[in-house]
Design an enzyme around this catalytic site. Sequence first.
Site, mmCIF file in Angstrom:
data_model
loop_
_atom_site.group_PDB
_atom_site.id
_atom_site.type_symbol
_atom_site.label_atom_id
_atom_site.label_comp_id
_atom_site.label_asym_id
_atom_site.label_seq_id
_atom_site.Cartn_x
_atom_site.Cartn_y
_atom_site.Cartn_z
ATOM 1 N N HIS A 66 0.994 -1.084 0.007
ATOM 2 C CA HIS A 66 0.038 0.298 0.199
ATOM 3 C C HIS A 66 0.594 1.013 -0.006
ATOM 4 O O HIS A 66 1.847 0.965 0.129
ATOM 5 C CB HIS A 66 -1.553 -0.022 1.278
ATOM 6 C CG HIS A 66 -0.370 -0.444 3.002
ATOM 7 N ND1 HIS A 66 0.189 -1.386 2.922
ATOM 8 C CD2 HIS A 66 -0.105 1.383 3.322
ATOM 9 C CE1 HIS A 66 0.386 -0.930 4.276
ATOM 10 N NE2 HIS A 66 1.008 0.055 4.732
ATOM 11 N N GLY A 67 0.183 2.094 -0.553
ATOM 12 C CA GLY A 67 0.655 4.011 -0.897
ATOM 13 C C GLY A 67 -0.307 4.475 -0.664
ATOM 14 O O GLY A 67 -1.268 4.412 -1.185
#
Length: 152
Positions: A66-67
């Site tokens: 994720h980011g």
Amino acid sequence: MKILDVLDKDAILIDLKSKDKIGILNELVEPASRITGIDHKQMVQVLMERERLGSTGIGGGIGIPHGKLKNLDKLVLGFGLSRDGVDFESMDGRPTHIFFLLITPEHSTDLHLKLLARVSRLLKKEPLKEMMMKAKSAEEIVSIISEDDDDF
């Protein structure tokens, strides 16, 4: 909001081929890049920056890379399945098979955390993970998730 409200069927990959972390991230990002129009390399770079802080391989065969991106206007959720498993530097040292990719707009921390928590809770259910591992199509993945897709 439910997981299936944000998981795009075109971002469900049931036969990941890559044998390493960077390859998996590239495969997972491909449909997300097409869906959002955001540069593929930029997405992978954000994910790799997050991986440098600590692996998103949470163990139990699960990875949730994720980011956050500045120029993204809506969150992106993708799914990937690696039948052989990949060394994703998981906490338990075991191969990772099931991946959820999450990329959110930079200032949507609350939504980002809620969705991460929801995906994590979903994947703690062993029968559900076993069904995902046997899935043969994106439609099957959608059906499996819909069985336990609570609002978050």
